[in-house]
Design a protein around this motif. Structure first.
Motif, PDB file in Angstrom:
ATOM      1  N   SER A 539      -4.832 -10.609   2.473  1.00  0.00           N
ATOM      2  CA  SER A 539      -4.426  -9.806   3.630  1.00  0.00           C
ATOM      3  C   SER A 539      -3.079  -9.138   3.411  1.00  0.00           C
ATOM      4  CB  SER A 539      -4.366 -10.686   4.880  1.00  0.00           C
ATOM      5  OG  SER A 539      -3.334 -11.659   4.755  1.00  0.00           O
ATOM      6  N   ALA A 540      -2.386  -9.509   2.339  1.00  0.00           N
ATOM      7  CA  ALA A 540      -1.108  -8.877   2.001  1.00  0.00           C
ATOM      8  C   ALA A 540      -1.325  -7.404   1.702  1.00  0.00           C
ATOM      9  CB  ALA A 540      -0.487  -9.571   0.799  1.00  0.00           C
ATOM     10  N   ARG A 541      -0.236  -6.638   1.700  1.00  0.00           N
ATOM     11  CA  ARG A 541      -0.379  -5.188   1.562  1.00  0.00           C
ATOM     12  C   ARG A 541       0.437  -4.656   0.389  1.00  0.00           C
ATOM     13  NH1 ARG A 541      -3.437  -3.570   5.565  1.00  0.00           N
ATOM     14  NH2 ARG A 541      -3.206  -1.363   5.047  1.00  0.00           N
ATOM     15  N   TYR A 542      -0.145  -3.660  -0.272  1.00  0.00           N
ATOM     16  CA  TYR A 542       0.502  -2.888  -1.326  1.00  0.00           C
ATOM     17  C   TYR A 542       1.114  -1.629  -0.709  1.00  0.00           C
ATOM     18  CZ  TYR A 542      -0.590  -4.687  -6.034  1.00  0.00           C
ATOM     19  OH  TYR A 542      -0.616  -5.381  -7.214  1.00  0.00           O
ATOM     20  N   PHE A 543       2.263  -1.218  -1.230  1.00  0.00           N
ATOM     21  CA  PHE A 543       2.869   0.059  -0.851  1.00  0.00           C
ATOM     22  C   PHE A 543       2.236   1.158  -1.703  1.00  0.00           C
ATOM     23  CE2 PHE A 543       6.562   3.077  -1.342  1.00  0.00           C
ATOM     24  CZ  PHE A 543       6.544   3.544  -0.028  1.00  0.00           C
ATOM     25  N   VAL A 544       1.744   2.215  -1.071  1.00  0.00           N
ATOM     26  CA  VAL A 544       1.072   3.299  -1.786  1.00  0.00           C
ATOM     27  C   VAL A 544       2.027   4.484  -1.903  1.00  0.00           C
ATOM     28  CG1 VAL A 544      -0.864   4.907  -1.808  1.00  0.00           C
ATOM     29  CG2 VAL A 544      -1.196   2.557  -0.997  1.00  0.00           C
ATOM     30  N   GLN A 545       2.348   4.851  -3.149  1.00  0.00           N
ATOM     31  CA  GLN A 545       3.239   5.982  -3.419  1.00  0.00           C
ATOM     32  C   GLN A 545       2.391   7.239  -3.569  1.00  0.00           C
ATOM     33  OE1 GLN A 545       5.327   4.684  -6.915  1.00  0.00           O
ATOM     34  NE2 GLN A 545       6.545   3.171  -5.811  1.00  0.00           N
ATOM     35  N   ALA A 546       2.405   8.052  -2.531  1.00  0.00           N
ATOM     36  CA  ALA A 546       1.610   9.284  -2.503  1.00  0.00           C
ATOM     37  C   ALA A 546       2.238  10.205  -1.473  1.00  0.00           C
ATOM     38  CB  ALA A 546       0.156   8.974  -2.156  1.00  0.00           C
ATOM     39  N   VAL A 547       1.584  11.310  -1.202  1.00  0.00           N
ATOM     40  CA  VAL A 547       2.015  12.233  -0.150  1.00  0.00           C
ATOM     41  C   VAL A 547       0.923  12.266   0.907  1.00  0.00           C
ATOM     42  CG1 VAL A 547       2.687  14.594   0.400  1.00  0.00           C
ATOM     43  CG2 VAL A 547       3.336  13.616  -1.811  1.00  0.00           C
ATOM     44  N   PRO A 548       1.082  11.599   2.071  1.00  0.00           N
ATOM     45  CA  PRO A 548       2.260  10.821   2.462  1.00  0.00           C
ATOM     46  C   PRO A 548       2.185   9.397   1.920  1.00  0.00           C
ATOM     47  CG  PRO A 548       0.685  10.831   4.247  1.00  0.00           C
ATOM     48  CD  PRO A 548       0.084  11.681   3.161  1.00  0.00           C
ATOM     49  N   ILE A 549       3.291   8.651   2.031  1.00  0.00           N
ATOM     50  CA  ILE A 549       3.280   7.244   1.656  1.00  0.00           C
ATOM     51  C   ILE A 549       2.464   6.459   2.678  1.00  0.00           C
ATOM     52  CG2 ILE A 549       5.491   7.349   0.444  1.00  0.00           C
ATOM     53  CD1 ILE A 549       6.785   6.100   2.947  1.00  0.00           C
ATOM     54  N   SER A 550       1.920   5.311   2.233  1.00  0.00           N
ATOM     55  CA  SER A 550       1.109   4.482   3.129  1.00  0.00           C
ATOM     56  C   SER A 550       1.049   3.075   2.550  1.00  0.00           C
ATOM     57  CB  SER A 550      -0.300   5.075   3.274  1.00  0.00           C
ATOM     58  OG  SER A 550      -0.969   5.088   2.027  1.00  0.00           O
ATOM     59  N   THR A 551       0.168   2.240   3.086  1.00  0.00           N
ATOM     60  CA  THR A 551      -0.082   0.919   2.504  1.00  0.00           C
ATOM     61  C   THR A 551      -1.583   0.667   2.482  1.00  0.00           C
ATOM     62  OG1 THR A 551       0.008  -0.286   4.622  1.00  0.00           O
ATOM     63  CG2 THR A 551       2.103   0.015   3.415  1.00  0.00           C
ATOM     64  N   ILE A 552      -2.012  -0.249   1.616  1.00  0.00           N
ATOM     65  CA  ILE A 552      -3.385  -0.745   1.619  1.00  0.00           C
ATOM     66  C   ILE A 552      -3.338  -2.261   1.499  1.00  0.00           C
ATOM     67  CG2 ILE A 552      -4.432   1.317   0.631  1.00  0.00           C
ATOM     68  CD1 ILE A 552      -4.534  -0.196  -2.071  1.00  0.00           C
ATOM     69  N   SER A 553      -4.400  -2.918   1.941  1.00  0.00           N
ATOM     70  CA  SER A 553      -4.456  -4.370   1.806  1.00  0.00           C
ATOM     71  C   SER A 553      -4.822  -4.745   0.379  1.00  0.00           C
ATOM     72  CB  SER A 553      -5.489  -4.955   2.775  1.00  0.00           C
ATOM     73  OG  SER A 553      -6.793  -4.579   2.381  1.00  0.00           O
TER      74      SER A 553
END
Length: 572
Positions: A539-553
């Motif tokens: 259930s932890a989340r990764y930081f997604v480096q993109a345009v725009p920034i976001s997160t995924i589980s």
């Protein structure tokens, strides 16, 4: 093994004033600086002597600072030795020589070098910090598979300012011994009574000790040092996390493309076999004192001739740090599991399409005319038992892999299909390492997924670089473009361009994150947004480096990179 297959295999194996703060109390040399201006070069008095740099875009830059004596003659395959103190003011407006290298992988590195006098570092620093306090420090280890690369293409200007949203940071980049000269094990040398084998790692530790002695003179805080690196640089950061002799030299770790590289190290036995085969090929076969003399009398050109070619490395270059029992006492998995490593906050991740770097190298060298991987080559490369860098200890493709990645799922594009295989296994290994660390130290994981940044390979018929290995470096180091032959071009048009406005904003985010991490051990500075701390559950989340920034589980990450399959295959 065909030329194309050999090249892919090698490429996958590649998968670094007056005493006080500059600007707070600056003095200036009276001679001419690199731009022909008289009396405008900032001077710092280091523990070894005074140096004069230059100022550009509000950043004081000091290049080509020796942190160890040249490892030449009898100092070849010795631990780095202390620099002799110099008199007067040393010019620090030009990079020092890059370490000896031959396998430049086309546009990635180079030029080739036969100059062993290469143990230099560079410092980028603004003047007095906004708060008036000492600044955090980032020490950066360049990539290149530990066989090529140099600090010269890593412009730390923006990173040192922190960008619009970050923290002013003192940035240090460095050269370190590469290839056979950086990683070498042979009984005649090992028995001389000094630390042996992992000479490149020892160089990095010597540079870190230089930082501890000197960085306050540049406005930096020796108590807040982040050691970072990309590709082989990330591998070397991981090695220093494992090394008892690195303890206390840094207290944050950045592993960029990727933490998974530090899942397994070569053994002492394999290093000794490689070193012995090199000595035999060089005509220095006997394991006694005369053998050591013979080895140290070899010309650099002869060493590089045995080490590899412009396209590929040969069988005599181990390159990667290995478990020697002292500098690196154990395998990473044993260290992560037992907790016997230098504990500190860790930040790490990789790009979404890492392996597109390696298929790009393969196509670059395939011509003229340049051609991508064919369906027949794909079938051979993915056959059960074929070579595989991320697989089990025997490095063999497991049964069922080709069926998991049928060409029909990729529109028949063998290059894209092969890139996914090469990337997905590595991405799952990244997750494994980061989740091993997460219960023990503050851990921050990312996935760089931005697809259309400029890249330094030319436009080629079958090549789609997307979020390729090394493409994210330019978001931290201004205009990174591989080696001296690289030109960043638009992936669609093939015409040169720099980062656009949206990409500059992403760059601002990453520079802020990297400098906040150096400052506090947290890429957010404080709190858990926008970058969440990783935990060991799905259930932890990764930081997604993109345009725009976001997160995924983590569960979404696992599904995207087929980690259920790869976890059953990987052996740590």
């Amino acid at each position: 093994m065909g030329a194309s297959r050999r090249l892919i295999r090698h490429a996958l194996l590649v998968f670094g004033m007056v005493s006080g703060a500059v600007g707070a109390s600056s003095s200036f040399a009276s001679d001419v600086d690199r731009r022909g201006h008289v009396g405008t070069g900032p001077v710092v008095v280091t523990a070894d002597g005074a140096i004069r740099g230059y100022t550009d875009k509000g950043v004081n830059v000091f290049l080509g600072i020796p942190y160890a004596e040249a490892p030449v003659g009898d100092l070849r395959w010795q631990p780095p030795q202390a620099v002799k103190v110099w008199r007067g003011t040393r010019d620090a407006t030009k990079y020092g020589g890059s370490c000896p290298q031959v396998t430049t992988l086309g546009l990635f590195a180079g030029p080739t070098s036969v100059n062993e006098d290469c143990l230099y570092l560079n410092v980028f620093t603004t003047g007095k910090s906004r708060s008036g306090q000492k600044k955090p420090v980032i020490v950066w280890i360049h990539g290149g598979g530990n066989i090529d690369g140099a600090s010269n293409d890593y412009d730390g200007t923006k990173l040192s300012t922190g960008g619009p949203d970050g923290v002013e940071t003192v940035v240090v980049t460095l050269n370190y011994r590469l290839g056979v000269l950086g990683t070498f094990s042979h009984p005649a040398v090992n028995s001389e009574g000094h630390a042996w084998g992992n000479y490149g790692t020892l160089d990095q530790q010597a540079a870190l000790r230089w930082v501890q002695r000197n960085i306050e003179r540049f406005g930096g805080d020796p108590g807040r040092v982040a050691l970072g690196g990309q590709s082989a640089g990330a591998y070397n950061v991981g090695a220093n996390l494992l090394s008892p002799s690195s303890k206390g030299l840094f207290n944050r770790a950045i592993m960029q493309s990727s933490p998974g590289f530090v899942a397994w190290l070569p053994t002492a036995e394999s290093a000794l076999a490689t070193g012995t085969s090199f000595a035999t090929a060089a005509g220095c076969p006997e394991a006694d004192a005369s053998t050591a003399r013979c080895l140290r009398r070899l010309s650099v050109a002869r060493i590089l001739q045995l080490q590899g070619t412009l396209k590929v490395g040969g069988p005599h270059a181990l390159a990667m740090p290995f478990v020697d029992g002292t500098i690196l006492p154990m395998q990473p998995e044993q260290a992560w599991t037992s907790g016997r490593f230098n504990k500190m906050p860790v930040l790490g991740g990789a790009t979404k399409d890492e392996a597109a770097f390696f298929t790009g190298i393969n196509e670059y060298f395939s011509g003229p005319p340049q051609t991508p991987i064919t369906a027949a080559q794909y079938s051979s490369l993915t056959a059960s038992g074929a070579f595989c860098i991320w697989c089990n200890a025997d490095r063999k493709i497991p049964a069922g892999l080709a069926e998991l990645y049928p060409l029909s799922d990729f529109g028949g594009d063998a290059s894209v299909a092969y890139e996914r295989i090469g990337t997905d296994g590595a991405k799952c290994r990244d997750l494994h390492v980061m989740q091993k660390l997460a219960p023990q130290v503050p851990t921050y994981a990312y996935d760089f997924t931005y697809q259309t940044a400029p890249f330094y390979f030319p436009k080629m018929p079958g090549y789609k670089p997307t979020a390729v290995h090394t493409i994210d470096i330019q978001f931290l180091f201004d205009n990174f473009h591989g080696g001296h032959l690289g030109v960043n071009v638009d992936q669609m048009t093939g015409m040169p361009r720099e980062l656009n406005a949206a990409e500059e904003k992403l760059s601002d985010h990453l520079v802020a994150a990297w400098t906040h991490f150096a400052d506090t051990g947290n890429p957010n500075g404080t709190g858990d947004a926008p970058w969440p701390k990783l935990t060991a559950d799905d259930s932890a989340r990764y930081f997604v480096q993109a345009v725009p920034i976001s997160t995924i589980s983590v569960s979404q990450y696992r599904a995207a990179y087929k980690c259920d399959f790869f976890d059953a295959q990987l052996k740590y």
